[in-house]
Design a protein around this motif. Sequence first.
Motif, PDB file in Angstrom:
ATOM      1  N   PHE A 240      -6.940  18.049 -24.058  1.00  0.00           N
ATOM      2  CA  PHE A 240      -6.269  19.331 -23.883  1.00  0.00           C
ATOM      3  C   PHE A 240      -5.133  19.168 -22.883  1.00  0.00           C
ATOM      4  O   PHE A 240      -5.217  18.367 -21.947  1.00  0.00           O
ATOM      5  CB  PHE A 240      -7.257  20.393 -23.388  1.00  0.00           C
ATOM      6  CG  PHE A 240      -8.362  20.677 -24.376  1.00  0.00           C
ATOM      7  CD1 PHE A 240      -8.232  21.692 -25.297  1.00  0.00           C
ATOM      8  CD2 PHE A 240      -9.520  19.910 -24.391  1.00  0.00           C
ATOM      9  CE1 PHE A 240      -9.232  21.950 -26.220  1.00  0.00           C
ATOM     10  CE2 PHE A 240     -10.525  20.151 -25.300  1.00  0.00           C
ATOM     11  CZ  PHE A 240     -10.384  21.178 -26.223  1.00  0.00           C
ATOM     12  N   ASP A 241      -4.066  19.959 -23.086  1.00  0.00           N
ATOM     13  CA  ASP A 241      -2.924  19.863 -22.184  1.00  0.00           C
ATOM     14  C   ASP A 241      -3.138  20.761 -20.975  1.00  0.00           C
ATOM     15  O   ASP A 241      -4.199  21.383 -20.808  1.00  0.00           O
ATOM     16  CB  ASP A 241      -1.618  20.197 -22.910  1.00  0.00           C
ATOM     17  CG  ASP A 241      -1.565  21.642 -23.416  1.00  0.00           C
ATOM     18  OD1 ASP A 241      -2.414  22.463 -22.989  1.00  0.00           O
ATOM     19  OD2 ASP A 241      -0.674  21.944 -24.226  1.00  0.00           O
ATOM     20  N   ALA A 302      -2.870  11.722 -19.171  1.00  0.00           N
ATOM     21  CA  ALA A 302      -2.545  12.185 -17.819  1.00  0.00           C
ATOM     22  C   ALA A 302      -1.089  11.886 -17.493  1.00  0.00           C
ATOM     23  O   ALA A 302      -0.386  12.714 -16.895  1.00  0.00           O
ATOM     24  CB  ALA A 302      -3.465  11.519 -16.799  1.00  0.00           C
ATOM     25  N   GLN A 303      -0.621  10.713 -17.896  1.00  0.00           N
ATOM     26  CA  GLN A 303       0.785  10.380 -17.702  1.00  0.00           C
ATOM     27  C   GLN A 303       1.687  11.292 -18.521  1.00  0.00           C
ATOM     28  O   GLN A 303       2.756  11.694 -18.067  1.00  0.00           O
ATOM     29  CB  GLN A 303       1.028   8.920 -18.081  1.00  0.00           C
ATOM     30  CG  GLN A 303       0.344   7.919 -17.153  1.00  0.00           C
ATOM     31  CD  GLN A 303       0.401   6.501 -17.689  1.00  0.00           C
ATOM     32  OE1 GLN A 303       0.912   6.248 -18.769  1.00  0.00           O
ATOM     33  NE2 GLN A 303      -0.141   5.559 -16.924  1.00  0.00           N
ATOM     34  N   ALA A 304       1.232  11.626 -19.737  1.00  0.00           N
ATOM     35  CA  ALA A 304       2.016  12.520 -20.581  1.00  0.00           C
ATOM     36  C   ALA A 304       2.120  13.913 -19.972  1.00  0.00           C
ATOM     37  O   ALA A 304       3.175  14.554 -20.027  1.00  0.00           O
ATOM     38  CB  ALA A 304       1.396  12.599 -21.977  1.00  0.00           C
ATOM     39  N   VAL A 305       1.016  14.388 -19.371  1.00  0.00           N
ATOM     40  CA  VAL A 305       1.047  15.701 -18.724  1.00  0.00           C
ATOM     41  C   VAL A 305       2.018  15.684 -17.534  1.00  0.00           C
ATOM     42  O   VAL A 305       2.794  16.619 -17.335  1.00  0.00           O
ATOM     43  CB  VAL A 305      -0.367  16.112 -18.272  1.00  0.00           C
ATOM     44  CG1 VAL A 305      -0.311  17.349 -17.379  1.00  0.00           C
ATOM     45  CG2 VAL A 305      -1.247  16.390 -19.481  1.00  0.00           C
ATOM     46  N   ARG A 307       4.616  13.735 -17.181  1.00  0.00           N
ATOM     47  CA  ARG A 307       5.983  13.680 -17.700  1.00  0.00           C
ATOM     48  C   ARG A 307       6.394  15.048 -18.258  1.00  0.00           C
ATOM     49  O   ARG A 307       7.533  15.474 -18.099  1.00  0.00           O
ATOM     50  CB  ARG A 307       6.083  12.603 -18.786  1.00  0.00           C
ATOM     51  CG  ARG A 307       7.442  12.482 -19.454  1.00  0.00           C
ATOM     52  CD  ARG A 307       8.538  12.125 -18.449  1.00  0.00           C
ATOM     53  NE  ARG A 307       8.298  10.879 -17.774  1.00  0.00           N
ATOM     54  CZ  ARG A 307       8.686   9.694 -18.240  1.00  0.00           C
ATOM     55  NH1 ARG A 307       9.290   9.598 -19.392  1.00  0.00           N
ATOM     56  NH2 ARG A 307       8.461   8.606 -17.522  1.00  0.00           N
ATOM     57  N   ARG A 308       5.429  15.733 -18.903  1.00  0.00           N
ATOM     58  CA  ARG A 308       5.737  17.042 -19.485  1.00  0.00           C
ATOM     59  C   ARG A 308       6.009  18.082 -18.412  1.00  0.00           C
ATOM     60  O   ARG A 308       6.911  18.921 -18.540  1.00  0.00           O
ATOM     61  CB  ARG A 308       4.563  17.495 -20.365  1.00  0.00           C
ATOM     62  CG  ARG A 308       4.641  18.931 -20.864  1.00  0.00           C
ATOM     63  CD  ARG A 308       5.808  19.133 -21.799  1.00  0.00           C
ATOM     64  NE  ARG A 308       5.877  20.501 -22.263  1.00  0.00           N
ATOM     65  CZ  ARG A 308       6.414  21.496 -21.586  1.00  0.00           C
ATOM     66  NH1 ARG A 308       6.933  21.280 -20.398  1.00  0.00           N
ATOM     67  NH2 ARG A 308       6.439  22.714 -22.091  1.00  0.00           N
ATOM     68  N   THR A 309       5.243  18.066 -17.332  1.00  0.00           N
ATOM     69  CA  THR A 309       5.376  19.101 -16.306  1.00  0.00           C
ATOM     70  C   THR A 309       6.372  18.737 -15.214  1.00  0.00           C
ATOM     71  O   THR A 309       7.058  19.604 -14.681  1.00  0.00           O
ATOM     72  CB  THR A 309       4.013  19.396 -15.658  1.00  0.00           C
ATOM     73  OG1 THR A 309       3.455  18.174 -15.157  1.00  0.00           O
ATOM     74  CG2 THR A 309       3.059  19.990 -16.679  1.00  0.00           C
ATOM     75  N   LEU A 310       6.427  17.451 -14.860  1.00  0.00           N
ATOM     76  CA  LEU A 310       7.283  17.028 -13.758  1.00  0.00           C
ATOM     77  C   LEU A 310       8.531  16.312 -14.230  1.00  0.00           C
ATOM     78  O   LEU A 310       9.570  16.374 -13.576  1.00  0.00           O
ATOM     79  CB  LEU A 310       6.502  16.114 -12.806  1.00  0.00           C
ATOM     80  CG  LEU A 310       5.241  16.707 -12.181  1.00  0.00           C
ATOM     81  CD1 LEU A 310       4.577  15.680 -11.291  1.00  0.00           C
ATOM     82  CD2 LEU A 310       5.568  17.966 -11.393  1.00  0.00           C
ATOM     83  N   GLY A 311       8.435  15.626 -15.369  1.00  0.00           N
ATOM     84  CA  GLY A 311       9.589  14.900 -15.882  1.00  0.00           C
ATOM     85  C   GLY A 311       9.939  13.692 -15.026  1.00  0.00           C
ATOM     86  O   GLY A 311       9.187  13.269 -14.158  1.00  0.00           O
ATOM     87  N   ARG A 312      11.091  13.130 -15.293  1.00  0.00           N
ATOM     88  CA  ARG A 312      11.583  12.023 -14.483  1.00  0.00           C
ATOM     89  C   ARG A 312      12.396  12.580 -13.332  1.00  0.00           C
ATOM     90  O   ARG A 312      13.110  13.585 -13.482  1.00  0.00           O
ATOM     91  CB  ARG A 312      12.444  11.083 -15.334  1.00  0.00           C
ATOM     92  CG  ARG A 312      11.647  10.163 -16.218  1.00  0.00           C
ATOM     93  CD  ARG A 312      12.527   9.097 -16.816  1.00  0.00           C
ATOM     94  NE  ARG A 312      13.378   9.619 -17.875  1.00  0.00           N
ATOM     95  CZ  ARG A 312      14.394   8.947 -18.401  1.00  0.00           C
ATOM     96  NH1 ARG A 312      14.685   7.738 -17.962  1.00  0.00           N
ATOM     97  NH2 ARG A 312      15.118   9.468 -19.361  1.00  0.00           N
TER      98      ARG A 312
END
Length: 567
Positions: A240-241, A302-305, A307-312
């Motif tokens: 889940f995201d 967890a890395q995807a979350v 990247r999705r929420t914080l980005g680079r």
Amino acid sequence: MSLGVIMLVHTAFDRAEQMVRHWADAGCPVVVHVDSNVPATIYDQFVGSLVDLPDVRFCTRHRCEWGTWGLVAASQEAATLLLEEFPELRHVFLASGACLPLRPVAELRSYLDARPDTDFIESATTADVPWTVGGLDRERFTLRFPFAWKKHRRLFDVFVRLQQLVGYKRRIPDGVVPHMGSQWWCLTRQTLDAILRDPNRSTYDAYFRKVWIPDESYYQTLTRLHARKVESRSLTLAKFDYQGKPHIFFDDHAELLQRSRSFVARKIWRDASLLFSTFPQSQDPLRLADEPNSGTVDRVFAQAVDRRTLGRQGLFMQSRFPSIDRQTSIAAAPFAVLQGLDDVFPDFQSWLTQQTGAVVHGHLYAKDRAHFADESEVFRGGISDNARLRDYNGKMFLTNLIWSGRDRHHCFQFGPADTQEIRWTLAKDTQASIWVVSGAWAIPLFCSGRSASDVRAEAARLQRIEDKFLKVLRSPDARARIKIMTLAQFIEAPMAVLQTIIDEIAGHRGNAIKEVPKMRDLTGLPDFLQDLKNQGMHPFLTGDIAFGNTQVTKSVPRRKPYVISQK
């Protein structure tokens, strides 16, 4: 025939038929529940497509809406029929039409046969885990939820708020300790039969009927009352995201799913042809005893979350832009903010460039224009020095500046005479190092040759602005690396501070200071500050400056460390 399957279906009936046939061909009886919202023509067609399978049954249909009792009623109906029709079953596996077996069913059956008394269901109390998304954890068991959250969200929110205002609380049935977890379980026949035949079932059903998202708490709670041995984990891989929505697995997740060693995964995209052709994998005797290992999947997601929420760092996208303040940094690389040092040392900018090799800008947020390191009108990346363009969005101006030159360390001067809208951005950025010599604004006023009475108002204005900036830097929300010193403290030992700044900016390339920047002649500054006090303006940010500490301190060369080798 030790394993039976309950399958909940509401869409993608071609894939659901494929999964039913897979379970049935492996020797598992299947009871299918189809959402009553599905039109009768589609339902009849689906039933007709499976009429050739003798161990497939269809149970009474219920309306299954997310977060409501219908999902529990559907599984109860299917479980009752499955246990009655197939008395030889030992375990019952709950799946959906969007589930995909990753390993052969024979491996799952062998795994369960080795654990005949174990119930696999994620089950934890709300006090122990922070899983809930939406602000309701314990309250989902003490309030009433007669309205569906997805279809009647306004009524849902109003009714919840009303109950909170009046202090309403439901009584939890005696002996029940609410637990939560994934709705995808695998229970033993004894436990599931005990739940369905519990003499207090009507009481439990009436209570959980008004619990929010009961399919994540009904079996999770009642299993604790009847199970002999519970393993609090699901045999179904479901992710889940950060908003609580299920992740969907696509074709490019094939290798990841293979490494998970999980028996079943959901939610699979209906058009993921590669996944449906790849899984389940062929049986391998060497893999028979492998435990499911979702650690790799957990790390990737967890890395995807993140990247999705914080980005680079230093980059933003449309979907994340409204939530930009949840980031710990806006800059793509470390940078330094220096306040007051150029007031003490008139040639500080060029001296620091020579010492560190960094890109040392002037006052980027000066009222007239942005003073870039090369004094150009357009800096690298097409960034204009126009003050109006810069102040339209000062935060993005800095972000673009650092991103365009992220291969170099950037420094810039800042002061109370500059535009101040950027101060919270600087204080919250973990990439920033901020060095402040408070009260240094008094030096240009002193060197102007004007009397204390003439500059009194300007001194008071600059001090008010700087004081606000210092309060921001001292806020608990400030995350930058911050060093604040008064002018009096700095001019007593400037070389130690300058050496620390150089070491931080230049890193391992930093050397001992060989050339000292020329300090302004501060003779008479104590008298000037006293005159300001006499005029009623107290320059408290400068510190206590006496005649003795306005003299230039000569630098003492720092000895280089050396090592004596032993041969």
